[in-house]
Write a protein that holds these residues in place. Structure first.
Motif, PDB file in Angstrom:
ATOM      1  N   VAL B  24       0.832  -1.205   0.000  1.00  0.00           N
ATOM      2  CA  VAL B  24       0.000   0.000   0.000  1.00  0.00           C
ATOM      3  C   VAL B  24       0.868   1.257   0.000  1.00  0.00           C
ATOM      4  O   VAL B  24       1.737   1.411   0.856  1.00  0.00           O
ATOM      5  CB  VAL B  24      -0.928   0.008   1.242  1.00  0.00           C
ATOM      6  CG1 VAL B  24      -1.741   1.297   1.296  1.00  0.00           C
ATOM      7  CG2 VAL B  24      -1.839  -1.195   1.215  1.00  0.00           C
ATOM      8  N   GLY B  25       0.619   2.123  -0.973  1.00  0.00           N
ATOM      9  CA  GLY B  25       1.376   3.376  -1.047  1.00  0.00           C
ATOM     10  C   GLY B  25       1.117   4.073  -2.363  1.00  0.00           C
ATOM     11  O   GLY B  25       0.229   3.657  -3.134  1.00  0.00           O
ATOM     12  N   SER B  26       1.862   5.131  -2.633  1.00  0.00           N
ATOM     13  CA  SER B  26       1.636   5.895  -3.859  1.00  0.00           C
ATOM     14  C   SER B  26       2.085   5.127  -5.107  1.00  0.00           C
ATOM     15  O   SER B  26       1.464   5.212  -6.154  1.00  0.00           O
ATOM     16  CB  SER B  26       2.391   7.218  -3.788  1.00  0.00           C
ATOM     17  OG  SER B  26       1.922   7.957  -2.701  1.00  0.00           O
ATOM     18  N   PHE B  27       3.190   4.383  -4.981  1.00  0.00           N
ATOM     19  CA  PHE B  27       3.633   3.546  -6.115  1.00  0.00           C
ATOM     20  C   PHE B  27       2.826   2.260  -6.095  1.00  0.00           C
ATOM     21  O   PHE B  27       2.669   1.651  -5.040  1.00  0.00           O
ATOM     22  CB  PHE B  27       5.120   3.181  -5.969  1.00  0.00           C
ATOM     23  CG  PHE B  27       6.052   4.321  -6.190  1.00  0.00           C
ATOM     24  CD1 PHE B  27       6.414   4.696  -7.474  1.00  0.00           C
ATOM     25  CD2 PHE B  27       6.572   5.024  -5.118  1.00  0.00           C
ATOM     26  CE1 PHE B  27       7.289   5.753  -7.670  1.00  0.00           C
ATOM     27  CE2 PHE B  27       7.436   6.084  -5.312  1.00  0.00           C
ATOM     28  CZ  PHE B  27       7.803   6.454  -6.596  1.00  0.00           C
ATOM     29  N   ALA B  50      11.085   2.815  -2.674  1.00  0.00           N
ATOM     30  CA  ALA B  50      10.002   3.194  -1.753  1.00  0.00           C
ATOM     31  C   ALA B  50       9.638   2.028  -0.835  1.00  0.00           C
ATOM     32  O   ALA B  50       9.416   2.225   0.363  1.00  0.00           O
ATOM     33  CB  ALA B  50       8.779   3.643  -2.557  1.00  0.00           C
ATOM     34  N   LEU B  54      11.085   3.309   2.509  1.00  0.00           N
ATOM     35  CA  LEU B  54      10.008   4.096   3.103  1.00  0.00           C
ATOM     36  C   LEU B  54       8.970   3.200   3.783  1.00  0.00           C
ATOM     37  O   LEU B  54       8.632   3.406   4.946  1.00  0.00           O
ATOM     38  CB  LEU B  54       9.321   4.968   2.036  1.00  0.00           C
ATOM     39  CG  LEU B  54      10.212   5.990   1.317  1.00  0.00           C
ATOM     40  CD1 LEU B  54       9.415   6.732   0.256  1.00  0.00           C
ATOM     41  CD2 LEU B  54      10.782   6.995   2.301  1.00  0.00           C
ATOM     42  N   ARG B  55       8.467   2.217   3.037  1.00  0.00           N
ATOM     43  CA  ARG B  55       7.373   1.414   3.595  1.00  0.00           C
ATOM     44  C   ARG B  55       7.838   0.486   4.714  1.00  0.00           C
ATOM     45  O   ARG B  55       7.202   0.418   5.762  1.00  0.00           O
ATOM     46  CB  ARG B  55       6.701   0.592   2.491  1.00  0.00           C
ATOM     47  CG  ARG B  55       5.963   1.454   1.503  1.00  0.00           C
ATOM     48  CD  ARG B  55       5.210   0.618   0.484  1.00  0.00           C
ATOM     49  NE  ARG B  55       4.830   1.451  -0.645  1.00  0.00           N
ATOM     50  CZ  ARG B  55       4.286   1.001  -1.765  1.00  0.00           C
ATOM     51  NH1 ARG B  55       4.057  -0.297  -1.895  1.00  0.00           N
ATOM     52  NH2 ARG B  55       3.972   1.811  -2.746  1.00  0.00           N
ATOM     53  N   PHE B 187       3.826   7.838  11.679  1.00  0.00           N
ATOM     54  CA  PHE B 187       5.043   7.059  11.421  1.00  0.00           C
ATOM     55  C   PHE B 187       5.744   7.546  10.163  1.00  0.00           C
ATOM     56  O   PHE B 187       6.623   6.874   9.633  1.00  0.00           O
ATOM     57  CB  PHE B 187       4.696   5.566  11.296  1.00  0.00           C
ATOM     58  CG  PHE B 187       4.066   5.019  12.541  1.00  0.00           C
ATOM     59  CD1 PHE B 187       4.765   5.011  13.735  1.00  0.00           C
ATOM     60  CD2 PHE B 187       2.772   4.544  12.532  1.00  0.00           C
ATOM     61  CE1 PHE B 187       4.186   4.538  14.898  1.00  0.00           C
ATOM     62  CE2 PHE B 187       2.177   4.067  13.684  1.00  0.00           C
ATOM     63  CZ  PHE B 187       2.884   4.058  14.874  1.00  0.00           C
ATOM     64  N   GLU B 188       5.347   8.701   9.681  1.00  0.00           N
ATOM     65  CA  GLU B 188       5.865   9.205   8.413  1.00  0.00           C
ATOM     66  C   GLU B 188       7.368   9.516   8.486  1.00  0.00           C
ATOM     67  O   GLU B 188       8.050   9.549   7.490  1.00  0.00           O
ATOM     68  CB  GLU B 188       5.052  10.438   7.989  1.00  0.00           C
ATOM     69  CG  GLU B 188       5.383  11.045   6.646  1.00  0.00           C
ATOM     70  CD  GLU B 188       5.409  10.078   5.469  1.00  0.00           C
ATOM     71  OE1 GLU B 188       4.803   9.005   5.554  1.00  0.00           O
ATOM     72  OE2 GLU B 188       6.066  10.397   4.471  1.00  0.00           O
ATOM     73  N   TYR B 303      -7.513   7.192   4.053  1.00  0.00           N
ATOM     74  CA  TYR B 303      -7.303   8.595   3.689  1.00  0.00           C
ATOM     75  C   TYR B 303      -5.979   8.775   2.961  1.00  0.00           C
ATOM     76  O   TYR B 303      -5.045   9.375   3.476  1.00  0.00           O
ATOM     77  CB  TYR B 303      -7.341   9.446   4.978  1.00  0.00           C
ATOM     78  CG  TYR B 303      -7.504  10.920   4.737  1.00  0.00           C
ATOM     79  CD1 TYR B 303      -8.695  11.450   4.277  1.00  0.00           C
ATOM     80  CD2 TYR B 303      -6.450  11.799   4.984  1.00  0.00           C
ATOM     81  CE1 TYR B 303      -8.836  12.798   4.065  1.00  0.00           C
ATOM     82  CE2 TYR B 303      -6.580  13.159   4.771  1.00  0.00           C
ATOM     83  CZ  TYR B 303      -7.777  13.650   4.316  1.00  0.00           C
ATOM     84  OH  TYR B 303      -7.920  14.994   4.103  1.00  0.00           O
ATOM     85  N   PRO B 305      -3.238  10.299   0.274  1.00  0.00           N
ATOM     86  CA  PRO B 305      -1.990   9.579   0.512  1.00  0.00           C
ATOM     87  C   PRO B 305      -1.434   9.786   1.936  1.00  0.00           C
ATOM     88  O   PRO B 305      -0.687   8.964   2.416  1.00  0.00           O
ATOM     89  CB  PRO B 305      -1.049  10.225  -0.496  1.00  0.00           C
ATOM     90  CG  PRO B 305      -1.519  11.640  -0.594  1.00  0.00           C
ATOM     91  CD  PRO B 305      -3.002  11.581  -0.409  1.00  0.00           C
ATOM     92  N   ALA B 306      -1.807  10.913   2.584  1.00  0.00           N
ATOM     93  CA  ALA B 306      -1.116  11.232   3.835  1.00  0.00           C
ATOM     94  C   ALA B 306      -1.491  10.283   4.968  1.00  0.00           C
ATOM     95  O   ALA B 306      -0.716  10.043   5.873  1.00  0.00           O
ATOM     96  CB  ALA B 306      -1.418  12.664   4.242  1.00  0.00           C
TER      97      ALA B 306
END
Lengths: 298, 335
Positions: B24-27, B50, B54-55, B187-188, B303, B305-306
């Motif tokens: 799950v994410g933008s990519f 990513a 990131l994930r 957790f960003e 919600y 992407p944020a």
């Protein structure tokens, strides 16, 4: 009932009735009804002589269009033009109702999203009409200037200013309307969390005029949406606005080192627009476009 | 269900949520892409980047923070022998908030020597406020739980008021957004360089309390009975106090004060394994980690992407379950 008590109760009911009755001031021949940017009816018994704005951008508009003697106050954020410093400060968040009353404005101008509708309702209860404007494009700002001119009886001044600004924008637009490759620009307003200029901002139109585009193409509910690092990485903007390279290195890229992979960082296309220019939909919008032009076409 | 089976189920749920979360994410990334990102990592492939940078750290931070808060909540409830206790009882959350707010509002440089200051000051704030609370809860050379509890509430209120005052006096909308976002947890900011701090604190604490689980269970009977049964009450309380301040301090500093996990997960653990289970503490950490992973995943799915602030999700999904647990007839806080 005792006669005195009887009279007292009559007086009491009269007072209550008076307090509850709507303001029935007879409209004078001069009364005008305007429809503001939110579609609200704003009734002005006469042409306003004492006005102020609850947004810095509108204060700039008032100074550009009105006789400065008609401007009775400013917000703590208003810092342009220099003449604002001679005006008394009125707190706009939260609104200092007593100070507003003391300045006796005939009309308060504001921008959608800056002043909540319940604040406007309270001011109108106090006899001070509130006029909202909203902007979706650079052209809306020019229309807003003309609007103020009509309300304040300064059409000539306002139309002249709006037309002159339109001409400048048109000239800039013609220079860049054939751009084959549009630069994708991401503009951050805050680093932690990452807030950016979304599609529903004037900046999107400013970038269009310059033959570029807002890197955020998705339309969010908020004009300034919060984004994740991954989203920014996927956007991979060509240009990053929001601070000098040194400042963003310290406050943005040190916090999100993963974002050093974006094209803007690699190609050193990081710029710091002047805060009170890019943020304000006012008469200096062309100055802001010219500043952006300098960043996009160095 | 046997105790071992509970552990297996919890582990499988954690693994399943991790695998799901990695997609799950933008990519866009399906299971094959995720597998490829680990087995044939290509540094020039931004989707791989990513997923790995990131994930995964984000998911692992959620796991560690959830486990830390649940574990510390269990310890605090045992120490003060009260089911209402949570890890923030010592003022950790308010102290950390004050530390972060001090930086956000410009009293300290945002970055010093390349180090982002909000988590550092949050950690310092958490420790300082905890120390004050402990000093107030300490009398006649021992900790008095009731006094500690009251001191925690009072000092937290005071510190929260100071945070409120600073927030009210703030001159920038951006700063307010930072504070609001921070106070609801996120957790960003997770990264491989941040992850070792809360993880090390949690692992050391889990190891330490693997030997103290029995004493903890006896402590739930009350200090006098525990003393009579040979538990070194004073020492055990100090060990709990030090552990909770350090582990919670790191969790809050990295992710903000996320509520309810430390309160409800210990109850869930006791509801499933019984009040005095041998491996309650470890299981509590597992369930806390899984719950936080699930909340993070939901926040990003609901919600994009944020993502919604994690504190909102933990309350929305945690509280109904907690209410159900409390309404069960056979659930008791202590035996």
């Amino acid at each position: 009932m005792h006669p005195f008590l009887n009279r007292l109760s009559v007086a009491f009911f009269l007072l209550i009735a008076l307090a509850c009755s709507p303001d029935k001031r007879q409209p004078t021949g001069e009364e005008r009804v305007w429809q503001d940017g939110l579609g609200r009816e704003v009734r002005l018994p006469q042409q306003p002589r004492r006005v102020m704005a609850f947004a810095s951008s509108m204060t700039e508009m008032l100074f550009a269009v009105c006789d400065t003697a008609n401007i009775v106050g400013r917000t703590p954020q208003c810092d342009y033009p220099a003449g604002v410093y001679s005006k008394p400060i009125v707190n706009n968040y939260p609104v200092d109702y007593e100070q507003v009353l003391a300045l006796k404005p005939d009309l308060v101008f504001t921008v959608e999203g800056i002043t909540p509708l319940d604040v406007a309702a309270r001011l109108e209860e106090l006899g001070i009409p509130v006029y909202y404007q909203k902007y979706r494009s650079v052209e809306d700002i020019f229309k807003g200037i003309e609007d103020i001119g009509r309300i304040m009886g300064r059409e000539q001044q306002a139309n002249h200013l709006a037309d002159s600004l339109r001409k400048q924008v048109k000239a800039i637009e013609q220079r860049y309307n054939q751009q084959a490759q549009k630069q994708r620009v991401l503009t951050i307003t805050w680093s932690d969390p990452i807030y950016v200029y979304g599609q529903n901002t004037i900046l999107t139109d400013q970038l269009r005029i310059l033959g570029a585009e807002n890197a955020v193409q998705e339309v969010f509910d908020q004009p300034y949406p919060a984004l994740t690092r991954e989203y920014v990485l996927k956007l991979n903007p060509d240009v990053l606005l929001g601070g000098s390279p040194e400042r963003l290195e310290k406050e943005f890229f040190s916090l999100y080192p993963e974002l050093r992979k974006i094209a803007a960082y690699h190609n050193k296309r990081i710029y710091a627009p002047t805060g009170n220019l890019i943020e304000r939909p006012g008469p200096r919008v062309v100055e802001s476009i010219v500043e952006l032009e300098g960043f996009l076409y160095p | 269900m046997s105790r071992a089976l509970y552990f297996v189920v919890a582990l499988l749920l954690i693994l399943a949520t991790l695998v799901l979360g990695l997609q799950v994410g933008s990519f866009e990334a399906d299971l094959a892409t995720v597998a490829n990102a680990f087995l044939n990592y290509d540094p020039d492939n931004t989707t791989h980047y990513a997923i790995v940078h990131l994930r995964l750290p984000r998911l692992l931070l959620a796991l560690v923070v959830g486990a830390s808060l649940a574990f510390c909540g269990y310890l605090m409830q045992a120490m003060v022998n009260n089911g209402l206790a949570d890890p923030y009882l010592l003022g950790t959350a308010s102290g950390a908030s004050l530390g972060a707010v001090v930086v956000f509002f410009g009293f300290v440089e945002m970055t010093v020597a390349g180090i982002y200051m909000p988590p550092v000051f949050a950690l310092m704030g958490a420790f300082v406020v905890t120390l004050v609370v402990v000093m107030l809860g300490y009398r006649k050379r021992q900790l008095i739980p009731a006094q500690l509890l009251l001191a925690g509430i009072a000092i937290s209120s005071l510190v929260t008021a100071i945070v409120g005052l600073l927030t009210f006096l703030s001159d920038s909308e951006g700063k307010l957004k930072s504070v609001i976002f921070w106070s609801m947890g996120s957790f960003e900011r997770a990264s491989w360089s941040l992850l070792p701090y809360p993880t090390t604190a949690l692992l050391i604490a889990l190891f330490l309390f693997a030997f103290l689980q029995k004493q903890l269970n006896i402590l739930l009977l009350g200090a006098d009975r525990a003393q009579a049964l040979g538990v070194q009450v004073v020492q055990t309380r100090w060990a709990i106090l030090a552990t909770v301040s350090i582990v919670t301090g790191f969790a809050v500093a990295t992710s903000g004060p996320i509520g309810f996990v430390g309160l409800i997960i210990p109850h869930v653990t006791r509801g499933l394994l019984g009040t005095t289970g041998r491996s309650n503490l470890l299981f509590c950490a597992f369930v806390g980690g899984f719950f936080m992973l699930l909340c993070d995943l939901l926040s990003r799915l609901l919600y994009p992407p944020a993502g919604l602030p994690i504190g909102i999700i933990t309350s929305f999904f945690g509280v109904p379950f907690f209410v159900y647990l409390l309404s069960r007839k056979n659930y008791k806080f202590s035996s």
